[in-house]
Design an enzyme around this catalytic site. Structure first.
Site, PDB file in Angstrom:
ATOM      1  CG  LEU A 355      -2.055  -1.106   1.362  1.00  0.00           C
ATOM      2  CD1 LEU A 355      -2.597  -1.016   2.576  1.00  0.00           C
ATOM      3  CD2 LEU A 355      -3.044  -0.568   0.299  1.00  0.00           C
ATOM      4  N   GLY A 356       2.026   1.418   0.534  1.00  0.00           N
ATOM      5  CA  GLY A 356       2.869   2.329   0.721  1.00  0.00           C
ATOM      6  C   GLY A 356       3.795   2.111   1.567  1.00  0.00           C
ATOM      7  N   GLY A 358       6.453   3.834   4.436  1.00  0.00           N
ATOM      8  CA  GLY A 358       6.539   5.097   5.365  1.00  0.00           C
ATOM      9  C   GLY A 358       7.942   5.236   5.963  1.00  0.00           C
ATOM     10  N   GLY A 359       7.878   5.848   7.017  1.00  0.00           N
ATOM     11  CA  GLY A 359       9.246   6.100   7.717  1.00  0.00           C
ATOM     12  C   GLY A 359       9.696   4.880   8.365  1.00  0.00           C
ATOM     13  N   GLY A 361       8.538   1.294   7.674  1.00  0.00           N
ATOM     14  CA  GLY A 361       8.710   0.291   7.016  1.00  0.00           C
ATOM     15  C   GLY A 361       7.479   0.202   5.798  1.00  0.00           C
ATOM     16  CB  VAL A 363       1.644  -0.066   4.948  1.00  0.00           C
ATOM     17  CG1 VAL A 363       0.219  -0.451   5.120  1.00  0.00           C
ATOM     18  CG2 VAL A 363       2.452   0.924   6.108  1.00  0.00           C
ATOM     19  CG  ASP A 475       4.221  11.438  12.275  1.00  0.00           C
ATOM     20  OD1 ASP A 475       4.654  12.453  11.534  1.00  0.00           O
ATOM     21  OD2 ASP A 475       4.356  10.243  11.771  1.00  0.00           O
TER      22      ASP A 475
HETATM   23  N1  LIG Z   1      -4.775   1.375   7.397  1.00  0.00           N
HETATM   24  C1  LIG Z   1      -4.561   1.506   6.143  1.00  0.00           C
HETATM   25  N2  LIG Z   1      -5.181   1.478   4.916  1.00  0.00           N
HETATM   26  C2  LIG Z   1      -5.228   2.000   4.028  1.00  0.00           C
HETATM   27  N3  LIG Z   1      -3.790   2.401   3.659  1.00  0.00           N
HETATM   28  C3  LIG Z   1      -2.611   2.608   4.688  1.00  0.00           C
HETATM   29  C4  LIG Z   1      -3.204   2.361   6.088  1.00  0.00           C
HETATM   30  N4  LIG Z   1      -2.168   2.537   6.768  1.00  0.00           N
HETATM   31  C5  LIG Z   1      -1.026   3.029   5.842  1.00  0.00           C
HETATM   32  N5  LIG Z   1      -1.659   3.212   4.722  1.00  0.00           N
HETATM   33  C6  LIG Z   1      -0.653   3.462   3.361  1.00  0.00           C
HETATM   34  O1  LIG Z   1       0.468   3.194   3.692  1.00  0.00           O
HETATM   35  C7  LIG Z   1       1.372   4.299   3.610  1.00  0.00           C
HETATM   36  C8  LIG Z   1       2.554   4.217   4.451  1.00  0.00           C
HETATM   37  O2  LIG Z   1       2.078   4.268   5.735  1.00  0.00           O
HETATM   38  P1  LIG Z   1       2.988   4.655   7.056  1.00  0.00           P
HETATM   39  O3  LIG Z   1       3.776   3.530   7.185  1.00  0.00           O
HETATM   40  O4  LIG Z   1       1.925   4.777   8.227  1.00  0.00           O
HETATM   41  O5  LIG Z   1       4.053   5.699   6.582  1.00  0.00           O
HETATM   42  P2  LIG Z   1       3.573   7.317   6.653  1.00  0.00           P
HETATM   43  O6  LIG Z   1       2.763   7.493   7.625  1.00  0.00           O
HETATM   44  O7  LIG Z   1       4.788   7.763   7.247  1.00  0.00           O
HETATM   45  O8  LIG Z   1       3.545   7.621   5.445  1.00  0.00           O
HETATM   46  C9  LIG Z   1       0.372   5.438   3.712  1.00  0.00           C
HETATM   47  O9  LIG Z   1       0.866   6.498   3.066  1.00  0.00           O
HETATM   48  C10 LIG Z   1      -0.850   5.039   3.248  1.00  0.00           C
HETATM   49  O10 LIG Z   1      -1.319   5.346   2.008  1.00  0.00           O
END
Ligand SMILES: Nc1ncnc2c1ncn2[C@@H]1O[C@H](COP(=O)(O)OP(=O)(O)O)[C@@H](O)[C@H]1O
Ligand SMILES: *[C@@H]1O[C@H](CO)[C@@H](O)[C@H](O)[C@H]1NC(C)=O
Ligand SMILES: *[C@@H]1O[C@H](CO)[C@@H](O)[C@H](O)[C@H]1NC(C)=O
Ligand SMILES: *[C@@H]1O[C@H](CO)[C@@H](O)[C@H](O)[C@H]1NC(C)=O
Ligand SMILES: *[C@@H]1O[C@H](CO)[C@@H](O)[C@H](O)[C@H]1NC(C)=O
Ligand SMILES: *[C@@H]1O[C@H](CO)[C@@H](O)[C@H](O)[C@H]1NC(C)=O
Ligand SMILES: *[C@@H]1O[C@H](CO)[C@@H](O)[C@H](O)[C@H]1NC(C)=O
Ligand SMILES: *[C@@H]1O[C@H](CO)[C@@H](O)[C@H](O)[C@H]1NC(C)=O
Ligand SMILES: *[C@@H]1O[C@H](CO)[C@@H](O)[C@H](O)[C@H]1NC(C)=O
Ligand SMILES: [Mg+2]
Length: 519
Positions: A355-356, A358-359, A361, A363, A475
């Protein structure tokens, strides 16, 4: 039980009246067939014995001797001064020597006028002795399987088959083997190979012809006999006579054994069914067949490979799904997910479910196998285990927070060097995707923006005021504002940033954004 056992005996009252009359088998079509000798009435002497498996062992040691007789004498002529009628016999035998390639002395099938062969010598195969060898008063016929070359008998070699009449100096002898029915070529066999073989011996009373055949066990009776000699047995054999086997060994421990036996007067000996014969004992180094020599290493290698693969697969499975679990986690039981479930939910953390990033790891999107609930799994790498208990306690405590503007934290899972946080999946992604419209998501109108801002405000208000503890988000940023299926804003990552920043060894790369709140 298996034999055709046709004995003509005097009626019982006759036996009582004439107890001295020995019962003689004089039936014209007398025959028997033994597959093994369990429960068979044989007269044994010397070291001869029948094993529990039914194997007749004439000898089984060094320096011993054994005889086995059919218990009753046979009428070979049918009338006191008649000529010897046709008879036929067959037997399966094996000679097992403890030492490869040497053995003594040999074994024989015989027809003799007496059951008392106690005065015989080992060198004479338990048939005769030096005093009576060659004497016509022996009235003996034998088929010898000789494994010793005795000069005094003019033996040809130490591996021959012979026809003996009253003497160990054979009437005719030939090296052990058989003529192939197809090619007619002679195939050598070794008596002491430990392999079972079969002998057939026929006497034709009219032509006075003796034929002896030999073949490996399981082969059909060859067409061409190994030995063939005319001899009028009416001039030799007494009426009645006993039939049986004799064997002796010298200094080398040898087992002479008979596996099956058939006999018939005036007809062919009943066929021995080799599948019904007892198994041979294993002795010394196993006689290995060529097939075994090739297949055994292959089979062993295959076995090792299969076992190895199974172990590797098992270990891989163990390793793949291995988790860290400590006693204190029992309290958090319901919030703990098994790694196996998360692994399967995310299809093994496939890139297509990412999904993405982040800082902390990556997701991944997933679906729980049992409940079919859509989840988002955040894989955070961490090295230190210090404070993990407190951290998990915090995760679980935060997991109890429920508000329509917060992303529900469902639970966690721990592995070596890794922590997994499980959230509800937010189907409309995060706000950053709309604001910066990287992947072509439609931009938001003012109404939607206001709704989202209100949602964020409600969420923060709940965190700050309505929960038993004050939770500081620290955050707040577009990527932490997630949008559910109804486009409601839901705050993610609340309360964890501080804890994560402190405890995750990989470090906290996200800066304290303008939106962070402090108390
Ligand atoms: N519960 C969730 N449902 C859908 N997408 C999510 C969810 N949690 C995180 N994401 C996606 O994963 C990406 C990375 O999230 P995260 O690891 O929290 O890093 P950050 O918040 O620093 O960008 C987010 O930008 C979001 O698009
Ligand atoms: C031999 O025995 C069989 C079976 O008992 C019998 O049927 C047959 O008549 C006997 N033959 C003679 C000649 O006694
Ligand atoms: C030889 O005979 C002994 C008993 O005398 C028995 O225990 C042993 O099993 C026999 N050997 C074989 C190979 O049958
Ligand atoms: C074996 O046969 C002999 C001779 O016919 C007989 O005396 C003896 O009783 C028989 N034994 C058994 C156990 O049948
Ligand atoms: C059988 O032969 C012996 C001597 O060879 C003789 O004494 C006897 O009378 C003969 N019996 C018959 C029935 O012919
Ligand atoms: C067997 O024959 C010998 C002589 O050859 C004799 O001494 C012995 O008593 C006989 N045994 C039996 C059981 O008849
Ligand atoms: C043969 O044996 C008989 C009886 O045992 C004996 O009388 C005779 O002398 C023997 N013959 C020879 C040549 O040894
Ligand atoms: C068979 O044995 C004989 C005698 O030992 C030998 O001369 C011959 O070469 C052997 N034949 C084969 C095919 O081994
Ligand atoms: C075999 O020997 C017996 C007895 O000596 C005799 O009666 C018979 O004719 C002989 N048979 C042949 C085919 O020579
Ligand atoms: Mg986030």
């Amino acid at each position: 039980k298996e034999h055709i056992f046709l004995l003509l005996r005097p009626a019982i009252p006759l036996l009582v009246l004439l107890p001295l009359v020995a019962s003689t088998t004089s039936n014209d079509s007398f025959s028997f067939l033994y597959h093994g000798f369990s429960g068979v009435n044989l007269t044994l002497d010397g070291n001869a014995m029948v094993t529990p498996d039914g194997l007749l062992e004439l000898t089984n040691d060094t320096i011993n001797l054994g005889h086995a007789f059919y218990p009753t004498p046979l009428s070979l002529s049918g009338s006191p001064n008649g000529t010897v009628r046709s008879f036929s016999l067959s037997f399966a035998f094996a000679i097992l020597s403890v030492h490869d390639g040497i053995s003594a002395d040999g074994m024989a099938f015989f027809v003799a006028p007496t059951k008392n062969l106690s005065n015989t010598w080992a060198q004479y195969m338990g048939l005769l002795n030096s005093g009576n060898n060659g004497n016509a008063s022996n009235h003996m016929f034998a088929v010898e399987l000789d494994t010793t070359q005795n000069e005094e008998f003019q033996d040809m070699d130490n591996n021959h088959v012979g026809i003996d009449i009253n003497s160990l100096n054979s009437l005719q002898a030939y090296r052990t083997g058989y003529y192939d029915d197809g090619s007619g070529s002679f195939n050598n066999l070794t008596l002491i190979s430990g392999k079972a073989m079969q002998v057939w011996a026929d006497y034709d009373g009219e032509s006075t012809q003796i034929n002896v055949f030999l073949a490996p066990l399981g082969f059909a009776k060859p067409v061409r006999p190994l030995l063939s000699s005319p001899y009028n047995l009416s001039t030799v054999l007494r009426e009645p006579s006993y039939i049986g086997f004799a064997a002796t060994t010298g200094a080398i421990s040898t087992i002479h054994c008979v596996l099956g036996w058939s006999f018939a007067m005036n007809g062919p000996a009943p066929a021995i069914d080799t599948s019904k014969l007892p198994k041979l004992p294993r002795l010394g180094p196993e006689p290995r067949s060529k097939v075994l020599e090739i297949t055994l290493p292959i089979a062993t290698a295959t076995f090792v490979l299969v076992v190895g693969t199974v172990i590797i697969l098992f270990l891989r499975k163990r390793f793949r799904y291995r988790e860290l679990r400590e006693d204190w986690e029992v309290d958090f039981g319901p919030h703990r997910f098994s790694f196996k479930d998360l692994f399967h939910a995310t299809e093994g953390f496939k890139e297509k479910n990412l999904l993405g990033v982040g800082g902390f790891g990556k997701v991944y999107k997933g679906t729980l196998p049992k409940s079919k609930l859509k989840i988002a799994v955040k894989r955070v790498s961490h090295e230190s285990r210090q404070g993990m208990k407190e951290f998990i306690a915090e995760v679980v405590s935060i997991g109890r927070l429920r508000h329509r503007n917060l992303v529900p934290l469902l639970g966690y899972c721990r592995r070596k060097g890794e922590l997994l946080l499980v959230y509800d999946y937010m189907s409309n992604g995060s706000l950053n995707q709309y604001l910066y419209s990287e992947d072509g998501k439609p931009s938001l109108n003012w109404e939607e923006r206001l709704h989202i801002i209100k949602g964020v405000a409600f969420g923060l208000f709940y965190l700050h005021e309505k929960w038993e503890k004050v939770v500081i988000h620290r955050d707040v940023k577009p990527s932490n504002v997630l949008l559910d299926s109804e486009m409601n804003a839901r705050l993610g990552d609340f309360g964890l940033s501080r804890a994560l920043a402190q405890r995750i060894a990989h470090g906290y790369r996200g800066s304290e954004t303008a939106g962070s709140l402090r108390r």
